[in-house]
Write an enzyme that holds these catalytic residues in place. Structure first.
Site, PDB file in Angstrom:
ATOM      1  N   CYS A   2       0.859  -1.155  -0.017  1.00 23.27           N
ATOM      2  CA  CYS A   2       0.007   0.041   0.008  1.00 23.27           C
ATOM      3  C   CYS A   2       0.834   1.369   0.055  1.00 23.27           C
ATOM      4  O   CYS A   2       2.062   1.082   0.282  1.00 23.27           O
ATOM      5  CB  CYS A   2      -1.041   0.041   1.174  1.00 23.27           C
ATOM      6  SG  CYS A   2      -1.990  -1.257   1.398  1.00 23.27           S
ATOM      7  N   ARG A  27       4.075  -0.878  -5.153  1.00 19.33           N
ATOM      8  CA  ARG A  27       3.917  -1.355  -3.447  1.00 19.33           C
ATOM      9  C   ARG A  27       2.339  -1.915  -3.290  1.00 19.33           C
ATOM     10  O   ARG A  27       2.320  -2.567  -2.116  1.00 19.33           O
ATOM     11  CB  ARG A  27       4.038  -0.211  -2.415  1.00 19.33           C
ATOM     12  CG  ARG A  27       5.492  -0.017  -2.438  1.00 19.33           C
ATOM     13  CD  ARG A  27       5.706   1.305  -1.821  1.00 19.33           C
ATOM     14  NE  ARG A  27       7.197   1.493  -1.440  1.00 19.33           N
ATOM     15  CZ  ARG A  27       7.773   1.244  -0.345  1.00 19.33           C
ATOM     16  NH1 ARG A  27       7.038   0.774   0.281  1.00 19.33           N
ATOM     17  NH2 ARG A  27       8.901   1.382  -0.162  1.00 19.33           N
ATOM     18  N   TRP A  82      -2.985  -2.694  -1.186  1.00 19.01           N
ATOM     19  CA  TRP A  82      -2.958  -4.250  -1.472  1.00 19.01           C
ATOM     20  C   TRP A  82      -4.013  -4.779  -0.282  1.00 19.01           C
ATOM     21  O   TRP A  82      -3.599  -4.497   0.769  1.00 19.01           O
ATOM     22  CB  TRP A  82      -1.433  -4.633  -1.098  1.00 19.01           C
ATOM     23  CG  TRP A  82      -1.259  -6.168  -1.349  1.00 19.01           C
ATOM     24  CD1 TRP A  82      -0.883  -6.701  -2.733  1.00 19.01           C
ATOM     25  CD2 TRP A  82      -1.013  -7.060  -0.362  1.00 19.01           C
ATOM     26  NE1 TRP A  82      -0.598  -8.027  -2.360  1.00 19.01           N
ATOM     27  CE2 TRP A  82      -0.722  -8.180  -1.138  1.00 19.01           C
ATOM     28  CE3 TRP A  82      -1.059  -6.951   0.915  1.00 19.01           C
ATOM     29  CZ2 TRP A  82      -0.629  -9.527  -0.306  1.00 19.01           C
ATOM     30  CZ3 TRP A  82      -0.988  -8.083   1.743  1.00 19.01           C
ATOM     31  CH2 TRP A  82      -0.783  -9.375   1.037  1.00 19.01           C
ATOM     32  N   ASN A 123      -2.296   2.216   5.793  1.00 21.35           N
ATOM     33  CA  ASN A 123      -1.319   1.198   5.673  1.00 21.35           C
ATOM     34  C   ASN A 123      -1.074   0.408   6.876  1.00 21.35           C
ATOM     35  O   ASN A 123      -0.869   0.890   7.960  1.00 21.35           O
ATOM     36  CB  ASN A 123       0.066   1.595   5.054  1.00 21.35           C
ATOM     37  CG  ASN A 123       0.025   2.268   3.701  1.00 21.35           C
ATOM     38  OD1 ASN A 123      -1.089   2.208   3.253  1.00 21.35           O
ATOM     39  ND2 ASN A 123       1.334   2.587   3.378  1.00 21.35           N
ATOM     40  N   GLY A 124      -1.135  -0.828   6.987  1.00 19.59           N
ATOM     41  CA  GLY A 124      -1.089  -1.905   7.970  1.00 19.59           C
ATOM     42  C   GLY A 124      -2.136  -2.961   8.221  1.00 19.59           C
ATOM     43  O   GLY A 124      -3.117  -2.926   7.396  1.00 19.59           O
ATOM     44  N   GLU A 512      15.630 -19.799  -6.139  1.00 21.34           N
ATOM     45  CA  GLU A 512      15.160 -18.339  -6.587  1.00 21.34           C
ATOM     46  C   GLU A 512      14.656 -18.304  -8.084  1.00 21.34           C
ATOM     47  O   GLU A 512      13.685 -17.670  -8.489  1.00 21.34           O
ATOM     48  CB  GLU A 512      16.382 -17.534  -6.684  1.00 21.34           C
ATOM     49  CG  GLU A 512      16.710 -16.082  -7.127  1.00 21.34           C
ATOM     50  CD  GLU A 512      15.412 -15.250  -6.335  1.00 21.34           C
ATOM     51  OE1 GLU A 512      14.734 -15.532  -5.443  1.00 21.34           O
ATOM     52  OE2 GLU A 512      15.304 -14.225  -7.115  1.00 21.34           O
ATOM     53  N   LYS A 516      10.962 -16.831  -8.953  1.00 22.43           N
ATOM     54  CA  LYS A 516      10.819 -15.905 -10.232  1.00 22.43           C
ATOM     55  C   LYS A 516       9.789 -16.290 -11.244  1.00 22.43           C
ATOM     56  O   LYS A 516       8.838 -15.598 -11.650  1.00 22.43           O
ATOM     57  CB  LYS A 516      12.038 -15.677 -11.004  1.00 22.43           C
ATOM     58  CG  LYS A 516      13.414 -14.927 -10.399  1.00 22.43           C
ATOM     59  CD  LYS A 516      12.768 -13.385 -10.067  1.00 22.43           C
ATOM     60  CE  LYS A 516      12.172 -12.965  -8.849  1.00 22.43           C
ATOM     61  NZ  LYS A 516      12.844 -12.855  -7.531  1.00 22.43           N
ATOM     62  N   GLU A 519       6.373 -16.499  -9.730  1.00 20.57           N
ATOM     63  CA  GLU A 519       5.786 -15.100  -9.285  1.00 20.57           C
ATOM     64  C   GLU A 519       5.128 -14.300 -10.489  1.00 20.57           C
ATOM     65  O   GLU A 519       4.301 -13.576 -10.364  1.00 20.57           O
ATOM     66  CB  GLU A 519       7.013 -14.498  -8.722  1.00 20.57           C
ATOM     67  CG  GLU A 519       6.783 -13.239  -7.962  1.00 20.57           C
ATOM     68  CD  GLU A 519       7.918 -12.691  -7.227  1.00 20.57           C
ATOM     69  OE1 GLU A 519       9.104 -13.209  -7.487  1.00 20.57           O
ATOM     70  OE2 GLU A 519       7.751 -12.017  -6.394  1.00 20.57           O
ATOM     71  N   HIS A 535      13.666 -38.986  -4.402  1.00 25.96           N
ATOM     72  CA  HIS A 535      13.111 -39.356  -3.241  1.00 25.96           C
ATOM     73  C   HIS A 535      11.559 -38.906  -3.117  1.00 25.96           C
ATOM     74  O   HIS A 535      10.874 -38.802  -2.215  1.00 25.96           O
ATOM     75  CB  HIS A 535      13.719 -38.791  -2.037  1.00 25.96           C
ATOM     76  CG  HIS A 535      14.939 -39.192  -1.643  1.00 25.96           C
ATOM     77  ND1 HIS A 535      15.431 -40.479  -1.216  1.00 25.96           N
ATOM     78  CD2 HIS A 535      16.535 -38.676  -1.926  1.00 25.96           C
ATOM     79  CE1 HIS A 535      16.659 -40.640  -1.250  1.00 25.96           C
ATOM     80  NE2 HIS A 535      17.381 -39.586  -1.641  1.00 25.96           N
ATOM     81  N   LYS A 634       5.283  -5.105  -3.781  1.00 21.74           N
ATOM     82  CA  LYS A 634       6.596  -4.935  -3.207  1.00 21.74           C
ATOM     83  C   LYS A 634       6.548  -4.520  -1.730  1.00 21.74           C
ATOM     84  O   LYS A 634       5.629  -3.778  -1.291  1.00 21.74           O
ATOM     85  CB  LYS A 634       7.120  -3.834  -4.175  1.00 21.74           C
ATOM     86  CG  LYS A 634       8.690  -3.547  -4.122  1.00 21.74           C
ATOM     87  CD  LYS A 634       9.249  -4.567  -4.979  1.00 21.74           C
ATOM     88  CE  LYS A 634      10.804  -4.407  -5.172  1.00 21.74           C
ATOM     89  NZ  LYS A 634      11.312  -5.808  -5.718  1.00 21.74           N
TER      90      LYS A 634
HETATM   91  O1  M6R Z   1      12.335  -6.373   0.889  1.00 19.24           O
HETATM   92  P1  M6R Z   1      12.627  -7.528   1.313  1.00 19.24           P
HETATM   93  O2  M6R Z   1      14.068  -8.084   0.598  1.00 19.24           O
HETATM   94  O3  M6R Z   1      12.638  -7.853   2.620  1.00 19.24           O
HETATM   95  O4  M6R Z   1      11.450  -8.646   0.602  1.00 19.24           O
HETATM   96  C1  M6R Z   1      11.440  -9.976   0.956  1.00 19.24           C
HETATM   97  C2  M6R Z   1      10.344 -10.533  -0.132  1.00 19.24           C
HETATM   98  O5  M6R Z   1       9.051 -10.058   0.258  1.00 19.24           O
HETATM   99  C3  M6R Z   1      10.914 -10.415  -1.505  1.00 19.24           C
HETATM  100  O6  M6R Z   1      12.104 -10.861  -1.709  1.00 19.24           O
HETATM  101  C4  M6R Z   1       9.777 -11.247  -2.431  1.00 19.24           C
HETATM  102  O7  M6R Z   1       9.938 -12.749  -2.116  1.00 19.24           O
HETATM  103  C5  M6R Z   1      10.146 -10.835  -3.855  1.00 19.24           C
HETATM  104  N1  M6R Z   1       9.189 -10.368  -4.496  1.00 19.24           N
HETATM  105  C6  M6R Z   1      10.798 -11.903  -4.729  1.00 19.24           C
HETATM  106  O8  M6R Z   1      10.995 -11.775  -6.039  1.00 19.24           O
END
Ligand code: M6R
Length: 639
Positions: A2, A27, A82, A123-124, A512, A516, A519, A535, A634
């Site tokens: 947010c 965000r 969000w 926000n929160g 990772e 990606k 996501e 396994h 974000k």
């Molecule tokens: O700001 P941060 O690095 O603490 O954020 C952690 C995760 O929310 C962030 O890495 C998230 O997994 C990404 N969207 C991945 O691409």
């Protein structure tokens, strides 16, 4: 998560609020809205009234609507959301209104038609919203949303007695959870009140000495003001024309320092790129070079003492006292920590545990005061990571260090030591350059710890640093492989599942890569340590299953080749990322992209780049919203 923008001015601030929201949209982007003290129409009773516009389209659309409807006013608030409580819907979008308790005998339609008295953005998460809602309902307040936020606006209305600051101060005492808020009252047209607890809020001081602003991130005010006050936990702030004051939790007025924050507006422009994620992938050589700038030797002083700590609490003493490392992080940052564990144990010979922050904060664990607690976070505002840090501190672990991309963040303020990466602002929700710069910072941390423990000869240090200085060129050369990755992406675009394999420190790289892909393409992707295949997950492998394998020429390559055979024998199609000197060639069901070099211990930093490109181009081929994937945001500033 947010975004909030607010302003008190003498000019129409709607375009400025919309521009601020656009900067924060990454965000949280499932709905947005703006509210202002709008001038009354000609002929109406003189005075002002609160007017709002909300939508579930993007901020640009809100801006166009505001313009076409002539929404204008010199005091206002705006929000991009969000969703936590209540679906992404106009009724749940902020700003929320309170029109006061409903008089007996008035029906819902009449109640909703009354002019608003208070409006608020938040926000929160308010954890006690159910109890407050019940209380406010009993007092006649009428709720129009499913949000936790709406209780705050009614609570403020119920406590208002001619002074908005006093009402907000009284209201926040009743809230449990996290919040940053910005509030307007109908009867105080040039006053904006904010408060924060567990969620960031900044005050921006206008250049003309009159305008003042609030925002959840200074970036929203880029190009408007660079004079920023970072509010602290428990602060409330009274923002008026030409004046402002901050009141601390104890009710005393306080002076918070005004900082000049470099305008970042240019960094938020796309330039020649189609998406921010693409721009950020291609910025990695520069981001790594900037992060390593000035590293002539690995001295513990690279890990600067964060603000507010006495001299003597420096990195060297801390590193020498360390006998264990505990890494706390979420998401991509957690995978960076998983890579670092291999380095820390092999090079610095320190036992290292890597914990998902949201798990660690709630589990019983065995604290060791000689532990160096390392948080990794791009934003420095991730709620779970901050809570995990505070939990570790509460267990008596006071040696804290963060690898963080935002120098002004809560995380940098709360840790004793900080290594601030220089990735620059990262807008794409899928983290890319933050990850590789975190890895660069973590490798330096490993070397600094090894040096402090007397485990690194000068020659070894020089060799490691030489390899690090070659990273920008190595990344540039890997980016040139993009056309080959695009041919893979065209095949992946038609898939619904994918497996990723790696061994050793390339297992978290595979994780990772899978994160990606899922996501931003919504393809179901899982990563396994390749030795785990037999396994269980091997049961998933058919000719329809692409299996991405990270295969550098390291000590585990021969083992990995056996795992690849297991996949081929079941008809699985392999997509292999090899080093220049890895002896694997393309063939039937086996696609190989050969990276131009051999990268040794730093291989994880290089091998992740084609995985980022694969996710990016697959998403483009599938037509998803690359920078704003569904359901995500974000900076996860709520639990
Ligand atoms: O700001 P941060 O690095 O603490 O954020 C952690 C995760 O929310 C962030 O890495 C998230 O997994 C990404 N969207 C991945 O691409």
């Amino acid at each position: 998560m947010c975004g909030i923008v607010g302003a008190v001015s003498t000019r129409n601030i709607v375009p400025l609020l919309v521009q601020g929201l656009q900067r924060l949209e990454y965000r949280g982007y499932d709905s947005c809205g703006v509210a202002v003290h709008a001038a009354e129409a000609a002929g109406a009773v003189p005075g002002t009234r609160l007017k709002r516009l909300r939508g579930i389209a993007r901020v640009a659309d809100l801006g166009a609507q505001a313009e076409s409807q002539g929404l204008a006013g010199s005091t206002g608030i705006a929000h991009t959301r969000w969703a936590t409580h209540g679906a992404p819907a106009i009724g749940n979008a902020h700003p929320h209104f309170s029109r006061g308790p409903v008089p007996a005998g008035m029906d819902g339609e009449q109640a909703a038609a009354r002019p608003a008295r208070v409006t608020l953005v938040h926000n929160g998460i308010i954890e006690n919203h159910e109890a407050l809602r019940a209380e406010l309902l009993a007092r006649g307040y009428f709720f129009t949303s499913q949000t936790d936020t709406e209780v705050i606006v009614h609570l403020i209305d119920s406590l208002y007695d001619g002074d908005l600051l006093a009402a907000v101060q009284a209201a926040v005492k009743r809230l449990r959870g996290s919040y940053s808020i910005a509030v307007l009252h109908r009867d105080e047209p040039q006053r904006l009140v904010g408060a924060r607890e567990g969620s960031p809020l900044v005050l921006g001081i206008g250049a003309d000495g009159k305008e003042n602003f609030l925002a959840s991130d200074a970036m929203a005010l880029a190009g408007v003001t660079d004079q920023i006050v970072y509010l602290e936990e428990g602060d409330t702030v009274d923002v008026q024309l030409g004046k402002h004051w901050v009141v601390a939790r104890d009710g005393q007025a306080v002076q918070r320092p005004v900082r000049t924050v470099q305008a970042m507006s240019g960094a938020a422009e796309l330039g020649p790129y189609r998406h921010y994620m693409q721009k950020e992938i291609f910025e990695q050589p520069r981001a790594i070079a900037d992060t390593l700038e000035g590293v002539e030797a690995v001295v513990p002083e690279l890990f600067e003492a964060a603000r507010n700590h006495a001299p003597g609490e420096g990195a060297h003493a801390t590193f020498r006292a360390t006998d264990q490392v505990l890494i706390l992080a979420c998401g991509t940052s957690y995978y960076a920590g998983c890579v670092a564990k291999y380095w820390l144990e092999a090079i610095a010979q320190l036992p290292c545990a890597v914990e998902i922050a949201s798990e660690y904060r709630y589990r019983e664990s065995v604290p060791n005061p000689r532990t160096l607690v390392v948080t990794i976070t791009q934003s420095g505002e991730t709620a779970d990571t901050l809570a995990a840090l505070r939990h570790a501190q509460s267990l008596g672990m006071q040696h804290t260090l963060t690898v963080c991309n935002v120098a002004t963040s809560a995380m940098v303020r709360e840790c004793k030591l900080a290594y601030v990466t220089r990735a620059g602002i990262e807008i794409g929700v899928a983290s890319t350059k933050a990850f590789t710069t975190q890895l660069a910072g973590l490798f330096l941390l490993t070397l600094a710890l090894a040096q402090a423990r007397g485990l690194l000869t000068e020659a070894q240090e020089a060799e490691h640093l030489k390899a690090m200085r070659q990273l920008p060129n190595a990344l540039q050369a890997v980016l040139a492989l993009e056309p080959q990755v695009i041919t893979w992406a065209e095949q992946f675009a038609a898939k619904e599942n994918a497996l990723f394999l790696g061994r050793g420190l390339h297992y978290p790289v595979a994780q990772e890569g899978a994160l990606k892909l899922k996501e931003i393409t919504y393809i179901h992707a899982e990563a396994y340590a390749a030795g785990e295949l037999k396994h269980g997950p091997l049961a998933l492998v058919t000719s329809a299953m692409p299996v991405v394998t990270v295969a550098p020429n390291d000590a585990l390559l021969e083992k990995l080749k056996s795992n690849m055979q297991e996949v081929r024998a079941r008809g699985g199609v392999l997509y292999v990322l090899a080093d220049a000197d890895t002896h694997i060639d393309s063939g039937d069901g086996l696609h190989v992209i050969r990276l131009p070099g051999h990268y040794g211990a730093l291989s994880a930093i290089v091998h992740v780049v084609p995985l980022q490109l694969l996710a990016y181009h697959t998403a483009v081929a599938r037509g998803t919203d690359v920078d704003k994937p569904r359901n995500l945001a974000k900076s996860v500033t709520v639990e």
